[in-house]
Design an enzyme around this catalytic site. Structure first.
Site, PDB file in Angstrom:
ATOM      1  N   GLU A  44       0.837  -1.203   0.000  1.00  0.00           N
ATOM      2  CA  GLU A  44       0.000   0.000   0.000  1.00  0.00           C
ATOM      3  C   GLU A  44       0.875   1.258   0.000  1.00  0.00           C
ATOM      4  O   GLU A  44       1.949   1.288   0.609  1.00  0.00           O
ATOM      5  CB  GLU A  44      -0.876   0.005   1.253  1.00  0.00           C
ATOM      6  CG  GLU A  44      -1.770   1.229   1.381  1.00  0.00           C
ATOM      7  CD  GLU A  44      -2.506   1.303   2.709  1.00  0.00           C
ATOM      8  OE1 GLU A  44      -3.580   1.915   2.746  1.00  0.00           O
ATOM      9  OE2 GLU A  44      -1.992   0.747   3.719  1.00  0.00           O
ATOM     10  N   LYS A 120     -10.020   1.200  -1.535  1.00  0.00           N
ATOM     11  CA  LYS A 120      -9.986   0.877  -0.111  1.00  0.00           C
ATOM     12  C   LYS A 120     -11.312   1.283   0.519  1.00  0.00           C
ATOM     13  O   LYS A 120     -11.785   2.413   0.336  1.00  0.00           O
ATOM     14  CB  LYS A 120      -8.816   1.597   0.562  1.00  0.00           C
ATOM     15  CG  LYS A 120      -8.570   1.181   2.012  1.00  0.00           C
ATOM     16  CD  LYS A 120      -7.315   1.852   2.551  1.00  0.00           C
ATOM     17  CE  LYS A 120      -7.028   1.441   3.983  1.00  0.00           C
ATOM     18  NZ  LYS A 120      -5.779   2.070   4.496  1.00  0.00           N
ATOM     19  N   CYS A 154      -4.908  -3.115   3.893  1.00  0.00           N
ATOM     20  CA  CYS A 154      -4.491  -2.715   5.240  1.00  0.00           C
ATOM     21  C   CYS A 154      -5.654  -2.696   6.242  1.00  0.00           C
ATOM     22  O   CYS A 154      -6.071  -3.740   6.724  1.00  0.00           O
ATOM     23  CB  CYS A 154      -3.781  -1.355   5.154  1.00  0.00           C
ATOM     24  SG  CYS A 154      -2.697  -0.990   6.564  1.00  0.00           S
TER      25      CYS A 154
END
Length: 286
Positions: A44, A120, A154
């Site tokens: 990321e 995301k 994440c």
């Protein structure tokens, strides 16, 4: 179905041009290809390295300038995927949407030239306050020659519901690019990767940035490690770790993923967490 995957512990350092970035990326892809992999995962926010190129005054570029590199980023990774015949999850790159909001987007590059994108879904407070990021609004899974995968970035992996949805849609492997600046953040993500692998009897491939960008706010410190994680059951290592890197080193890790073993443990494992979920009490997805 079996395939081999690599995960890159990408070392961040200030650069002066896109060409330097391209050289470093190409090095990792070439290195991974020497191990005969079919998938390569980058971390990321690794393209924030481009912000260190700086402006005419030598100051780091602001986050809203990072999308200026999108065309070059796409061209580079599409070319490498085709040249080496591998699927590349190009970490995440910050893009602008039609309404000019910023999104942290994971990109899957197919050897055929096709590109899939997953925004995301869960945004951390620092991403909102420091970079004004906006959240993605949908979860997708992606079909490849080697089965169905998902890309959850994440913080996303810290939410069991979204991973359960990905599995319910058919994903056997979750690729989780990550970027954490200290041990607390790193272990939050890492422990959640293990939990999601056990809960859903899937593989998780994760990696993070290492090194530092001295010019770029929010990227001055990185704490990262790549790992390929399996359910904790007899066909796999007891700790559920197929491969892992040395924390904060510039390196890559490689492991083989056998999807048939996942089906075996779902049917006849010591525990059958996927089969035994109580969908009469809680749903997988809507």
């Amino acid at each position: 179905m079996k395939f081999r995957t690599a995960a890159i512990q990408y070392k961040l350092a200030d650069i002066e041009s896109f060409e330097q970035f391209a050289e470093q990326v190409t090095h990792y892809v070439r290195n991974a290809s020497e191990y005969g992999v079919q998938f390569i995962l980058f971390p990321e926010f690794f393209t924030t390295q481009l912000m260190s190129i700086g402006d005419e005054h030598g100051k780091a570029l602001s986050i809203d300038r990072l999308p200026d590199f999108t065309d070059d980023y796409l061209r580079l990774f599409r070319s490498l995927s085709a040249e080496y015949g591998v699927y590349i999850i190009g970490g995440t790159h910050v893009i602008k949407t039609a309404d000019d909001s910023l999104r942290n987007a994971a990109h899957l590059f197919h050897p055929s030239g096709k590109i899939d994108v997953q925004h995301k879904i869960h945004i951390t407070p620092s991403e909102v306050e420091g970079w004004n990021m906006s959240a993605g609004e949908a979860l997708e899974v992606f079909e490849t020659e080697y089965g169905t995968i998902a890309m959850l970035t994440c913080y996303d992996i810290e939410f069991p519901e979204i991973v359960r949805m990905a599995r319910a849609k058919g994903a056997d492997v979750i690729f989780c690019p990550s970027c954490t600046d200290d041990r607390h953040g790193f272990y939050r993500v890492r422990y959640c990767c293990h939990a999601r692998a056990v809960e859903n009897q899937i593989y998780i491939v994760t990696t993070g940035t290492v090194g530092s960008l001295r010019k770029v706010d929010l990227m001055r410190a990185n704490f990262g490690q790549a790992a390929v994680i399996a359910p904790n059951d007899i066909p796999f290592p007891p700790a559920g770790i197929l491969s892992e890197g040395i924390i904060n080193d510039d390196m890559l890790v490689v492991a083989d993923l056998d999807l048939a073993l996942l089906e075996e443990v779902r049917l006849r494992g010591a525990v059958t967490t996927w089969r035994d979920r109580r969908t009469d009490l809680y749903t997988d997805w809507k």
